[in-house]
Design an enzyme around this catalytic site. Structure first.
Site, mmCIF file in Angstrom:
data_model
loop_
_atom_site.group_PDB
_atom_site.id
_atom_site.type_symbol
_atom_site.label_atom_id
_atom_site.label_comp_id
_atom_site.label_asym_id
_atom_site.label_seq_id
_atom_site.Cartn_x
_atom_site.Cartn_y
_atom_site.Cartn_z
ATOM 1 N N LEU A 68 -6.689 -42.980 -25.154
ATOM 2 C CA LEU A 68 -8.013 -41.800 -25.261
ATOM 3 C C LEU A 68 -9.347 -41.850 -24.670
ATOM 4 O O LEU A 68 -10.536 -41.177 -25.442
ATOM 5 C CB LEU A 68 -8.458 -42.769 -26.939
ATOM 6 C CG LEU A 68 -6.944 -42.938 -28.240
ATOM 7 C CD1 LEU A 68 -7.470 -44.081 -28.480
ATOM 8 C CD2 LEU A 68 -6.845 -41.842 -28.646
ATOM 9 N N TYR A 152 -13.884 -28.031 -21.889
ATOM 10 C CA TYR A 152 -12.673 -29.268 -22.365
ATOM 11 C C TYR A 152 -11.844 -29.116 -22.138
ATOM 12 O O TYR A 152 -10.989 -29.289 -22.308
ATOM 13 C CB TYR A 152 -13.977 -29.810 -23.105
ATOM 14 C CG TYR A 152 -13.293 -31.172 -24.241
ATOM 15 C CD1 TYR A 152 -12.722 -32.172 -24.090
ATOM 16 C CD2 TYR A 152 -13.124 -30.629 -25.334
ATOM 17 C CE1 TYR A 152 -12.418 -32.988 -24.622
ATOM 18 C CE2 TYR A 152 -12.087 -31.348 -26.257
ATOM 19 C CZ TYR A 152 -12.213 -32.520 -26.004
ATOM 20 O OH TYR A 152 -11.096 -33.380 -26.831
ATOM 21 N N ARG A 192 -16.350 -24.774 -40.831
ATOM 22 C CA ARG A 192 -15.252 -24.406 -39.983
ATOM 23 C C ARG A 192 -14.701 -26.430 -40.032
ATOM 24 O O ARG A 192 -13.074 -26.067 -40.051
ATOM 25 C CB ARG A 192 -15.696 -24.611 -38.450
ATOM 26 C CG ARG A 192 -14.511 -24.468 -37.611
ATOM 27 C CD ARG A 192 -15.120 -24.898 -35.860
ATOM 28 N NE ARG A 192 -13.798 -24.667 -35.331
ATOM 29 C CZ ARG A 192 -13.182 -25.897 -34.281
ATOM 30 N NH1 ARG A 192 -14.067 -26.770 -34.592
ATOM 31 N NH2 ARG A 192 -12.387 -26.084 -33.811
#
Length: 254
Positions: A68, A152, A192
């Site tokens: 992660l 990213y 969103r």
């Protein structure tokens, strides 16, 4: 039965904490962390994933790595993603290979495909213009072309390609999870997110399902999103392969 040894990188982050709490409550895993910051009450290896020599000891005797740790800012510059997301991800995969880890669950991102939101109908769904949306729409699947948002998103595409390489050439089962919008508030915060939100218990379920996936799953890509009315990311593949069934929906937070 001996507990499965699971190493979580980036446990001090939001998702890392959620995943740890869930896996710890299940009670069938021997959990450890690879982190730059302290994590109280857990077996911890404190090191930067950009330093391969420093992180190697954390992987000894580990069965599954849940990776992660990352720079997770969507607008991050190259200098910000290079060490954690490019070099660090390679180091985690390589340390896993050297230690004989059987599976890596890689935290990818919906940012690998989220620039599809520039096009209709995904633009209408992401902007909350539901009166302009069609009655049905084609979902973005694990087979859809990548369309990353920023460096990213591009770094996560790299991570998925790396996962494929290690699966094909090193015999490690690698599962890439394209994680949706997991928020500290555990609810959508903007229009969103009603399309791409993933609840805490749904991301925790997804990670556990990936850890427990059959040995026959050598490489795959799954979307971790909740069962959102206006969602455009397909989670049916994860349902079919590993039994992922989201428990939450963004609409309950209207």
């Amino acid at each position: 039965m001996t507990a499965r040894n699971v190493l979580i990188t980036g446990m001090s982050g939001l998702i890392g904490g959620v995943v740890y709490e869930h896996l710890n409550s299940v009670g069938k895993y021997a959990l450890s962390a690879l982190n730059r910051r302290d994590v109280p009450g857990i077996k911890l290896w404190r090191a930067d994933i950009a330093d391969l020599d420093a992180i190697r000891p954390a992987f000894e005797g580990v069965d599954v790595v849940v990776h992660l740790a990352a720079m997770a800012q969507g607008d991050a510059a190259w200098e910000e993603v290079l060490e954690p997301n490019i070099i660090g991800t390679y180091n985690v995969f390589e340390a896993s290979r050297q230690a004989g880890v059987k599976r890596i669950v890689y935290a990818s991102s919906g940012s690998t495909i989220s620039r599809w939101e520039l096009d209709y109908p995904y633009s209408a769904l992401a902007q909350g213009r539901y009166d302009e949306a069609p009655e049905t729409w084609e979902k973005i699947t694990h087979k859809s072309p990548v369309r990353p948002d920023g460096l990213y998103g591009a770094s996560k595409v790299w991570g998925e390609a790396l996962a494929r390489h290690f699966s094909d050439n090193c015999g490690i089962s690698t599962i890439c999870v394209r994680i949706g919008a997991v928020t500290a508030e555990n609810r959508p915060r903007q229009p969103r997110e009603f399309a791409v939100w993933c609840s805490h218990r749904d991301i925790a379920q997804m990670v556990e399902k990936c850890i427990e996936a059959p040995d026959s799953v050598r490489f795959d890509i799954f979307y971790a999103v909740s069962n959102n009315k206006w969602g455009y990311r397909d989670f049916s593949h994860a349902s079919e392969v590993i039994g992922y069934e989201p428990q939450d929906s963004a609409e309950t937070h209207r």
